[in-house]
Design a protein around this motif. Structure first.
Motif, PDB file in Angstrom:
ATOM      1  N   THR A  66      65.005  -9.680  86.582  1.00 35.85           N
ATOM      2  CA  THR A  66      66.553 -10.107  86.185  1.00 35.85           C
ATOM      3  C   THR A  66      67.285  -8.720  85.729  1.00 35.85           C
ATOM      4  O   THR A  66      66.777  -8.001  84.974  1.00 35.85           O
ATOM      5  N   VAL A  67      68.374  -8.576  86.463  1.00 38.84           N
ATOM      6  CA  VAL A  67      69.071  -7.363  85.944  1.00 38.84           C
ATOM      7  C   VAL A  67      70.328  -7.766  85.524  1.00 38.84           C
ATOM      8  O   VAL A  67      71.182  -8.431  86.031  1.00 38.84           O
ATOM      9  N   LEU A  68      70.863  -7.328  84.282  1.00 37.24           N
ATOM     10  CA  LEU A  68      71.886  -7.672  83.561  1.00 37.24           C
ATOM     11  C   LEU A  68      72.944  -6.615  83.901  1.00 37.24           C
ATOM     12  O   LEU A  68      72.827  -5.391  83.555  1.00 37.24           O
ATOM     13  N   VAL A  69      73.968  -7.177  84.380  1.00 37.86           N
ATOM     14  CA  VAL A  69      75.101  -6.200  84.628  1.00 37.86           C
ATOM     15  C   VAL A  69      76.445  -6.063  84.121  1.00 37.86           C
ATOM     16  O   VAL A  69      76.732  -7.255  83.664  1.00 37.86           O
ATOM     17  N   GLU A  70      77.151  -5.055  84.138  1.00 35.27           N
ATOM     18  CA  GLU A  70      78.585  -5.403  83.558  1.00 35.27           C
ATOM     19  C   GLU A  70      79.631  -6.135  84.467  1.00 35.27           C
ATOM     20  O   GLU A  70      80.401  -6.613  84.173  1.00 35.27           O
ATOM     21  N   ASN A  71      79.313  -6.006  85.820  1.00 40.54           N
ATOM     22  CA  ASN A  71      80.299  -6.634  86.734  1.00 40.54           C
ATOM     23  C   ASN A  71      79.520  -7.163  87.864  1.00 40.54           C
ATOM     24  O   ASN A  71      79.027  -6.397  88.637  1.00 40.54           O
ATOM     25  N   ILE A  72      79.334  -8.452  88.146  1.00 40.42           N
ATOM     26  CA  ILE A  72      78.587  -9.033  89.052  1.00 40.42           C
ATOM     27  C   ILE A  72      79.281  -8.772  90.528  1.00 40.42           C
ATOM     28  O   ILE A  72      78.543  -8.713  91.228  1.00 40.42           O
ATOM     29  N   LYS A  73      80.608  -8.875  90.629  1.00 41.30           N
ATOM     30  CA  LYS A  73      81.112  -8.582  91.792  1.00 41.30           C
ATOM     31  C   LYS A  73      81.081  -7.138  92.311  1.00 41.30           C
ATOM     32  O   LYS A  73      80.589  -7.060  93.673  1.00 41.30           O
ATOM     33  N   LEU A  74      80.956  -6.061  91.317  1.00 38.78           N
ATOM     34  CA  LEU A  74      80.718  -4.942  91.905  1.00 38.78           C
ATOM     35  C   LEU A  74      79.020  -4.776  92.439  1.00 38.78           C
ATOM     36  O   LEU A  74      78.723  -4.101  93.270  1.00 38.78           O
ATOM     37  N   ALA A  75      78.243  -5.375  91.521  1.00 42.14           N
ATOM     38  CA  ALA A  75      76.711  -5.521  91.887  1.00 42.14           C
ATOM     39  C   ALA A  75      76.694  -6.063  93.458  1.00 42.14           C
ATOM     40  O   ALA A  75      75.932  -5.596  94.125  1.00 42.14           O
ATOM     41  N   SER A  77      78.892  -5.762  95.813  1.00 41.44           N
ATOM     42  CA  SER A  77      79.491  -4.947  96.617  1.00 41.44           C
ATOM     43  C   SER A  77      78.485  -3.948  97.027  1.00 41.44           C
ATOM     44  O   SER A  77      78.388  -3.706  98.144  1.00 41.44           O
ATOM     45  N   ILE A  78      77.641  -3.631  95.927  1.00 40.60           N
ATOM     46  CA  ILE A  78      76.778  -2.525  96.225  1.00 40.60           C
ATOM     47  C   ILE A  78      75.575  -3.142  96.968  1.00 40.60           C
ATOM     48  O   ILE A  78      75.271  -2.170  97.800  1.00 40.60           O
ATOM     49  N   GLY A  82      74.921  -1.733 100.902  1.00 41.46           N
ATOM     50  CA  GLY A  82      73.527  -0.896 100.975  1.00 41.46           C
ATOM     51  C   GLY A  82      72.688  -1.565 102.054  1.00 41.46           C
ATOM     52  O   GLY A  82      71.392  -1.349 102.170  1.00 41.46           O
ATOM     53  N   GLY A  83      73.230  -2.626 102.851  1.00 42.75           N
ATOM     54  CA  GLY A  83      72.462  -3.617 103.602  1.00 42.75           C
ATOM     55  C   GLY A  83      71.818  -4.684 103.443  1.00 42.75           C
ATOM     56  O   GLY A  83      70.976  -5.406 103.992  1.00 42.75           O
ATOM     57  N   GLY A  84      71.787  -5.017 101.945  1.00 44.76           N
ATOM     58  CA  GLY A  84      71.353  -6.157 101.305  1.00 44.76           C
ATOM     59  C   GLY A  84      71.947  -7.214 101.598  1.00 44.76           C
ATOM     60  O   GLY A  84      73.292  -7.356 102.229  1.00 44.76           O
ATOM     61  N   ALA A  85      71.824  -8.616 101.133  1.00 48.55           N
ATOM     62  CA  ALA A  85      72.397  -9.739 101.245  1.00 48.55           C
ATOM     63  C   ALA A  85      72.200 -10.587 100.130  1.00 48.55           C
ATOM     64  O   ALA A  85      71.316 -10.748  99.342  1.00 48.55           O
ATOM     65  N   VAL A  86      73.643 -11.416  99.616  1.00 45.75           N
ATOM     66  CA  VAL A  86      73.284 -12.294  98.642  1.00 45.75           C
ATOM     67  C   VAL A  86      72.939 -13.537  99.219  1.00 45.75           C
ATOM     68  O   VAL A  86      73.209 -14.293 100.212  1.00 45.75           O
TER      69      VAL A  86
END
Length: 117
Positions: A66-75, A77-78, A82-86
């Motif tokens: 589980t990765v805690l991030v500052e900005n879910i929308k930026l994560a 987008s990254i 990078g070729g991944g998918a939500v």
């Protein structure tokens, strides 16, 4: 400021209450945050996320971390650039907006933006 705040090790346990003392002690006596999400009982203690999942549902919660991030929308987008998918979300969760994403290498992570929900 980095996007990633912290990474939580995901630990599957058969009995959350029995497992808690070990992880509380490993985390220096940190107070666990115990909550439920769908059919899962969870405890967030320091850098550990304990999951008590019905055995027939474990595969649905199998993630690298589980990765805690500052900005879910930026994560998001990254990951996508990078070729991944939500796979799920972003959507509100018990600890803030969350999403499940598969990276281009096939690894699946849960992302959470704590305190933003």
């Amino acid at each position: 400021m980095p996007l990633v705040r912290e990474i939580l090790a995901r630990v599957f346990v058969d009995d959350l209450d029995r497992a808690l003392p070990t992880y509380v002690n490993l985390s220096g006596g940190a107070e666990p945050r115990i909550f439920e999400f769908r059919a899962v009982r969870l405890a967030w203690i320091g850098s550990f996320l304990l999951l008590q999942v019905p055995p027939d549902q474990r595969a649905a919660y199998d993630r690298v971390a589980t990765v805690l991030v500052e900005n879910i929308k930026l994560a998001q987008s990254i990951v996508e650039s990078g070729g991944g998918a939500v796979l799920e979300g972003p959507a509100d969760g018990p600890n803030g907006p969350r999403m499940i994403a598969r990276h281009a290498d096939g690894s699946v992570f849960e992302y959470i933006q704590p305190g933003a929900g």
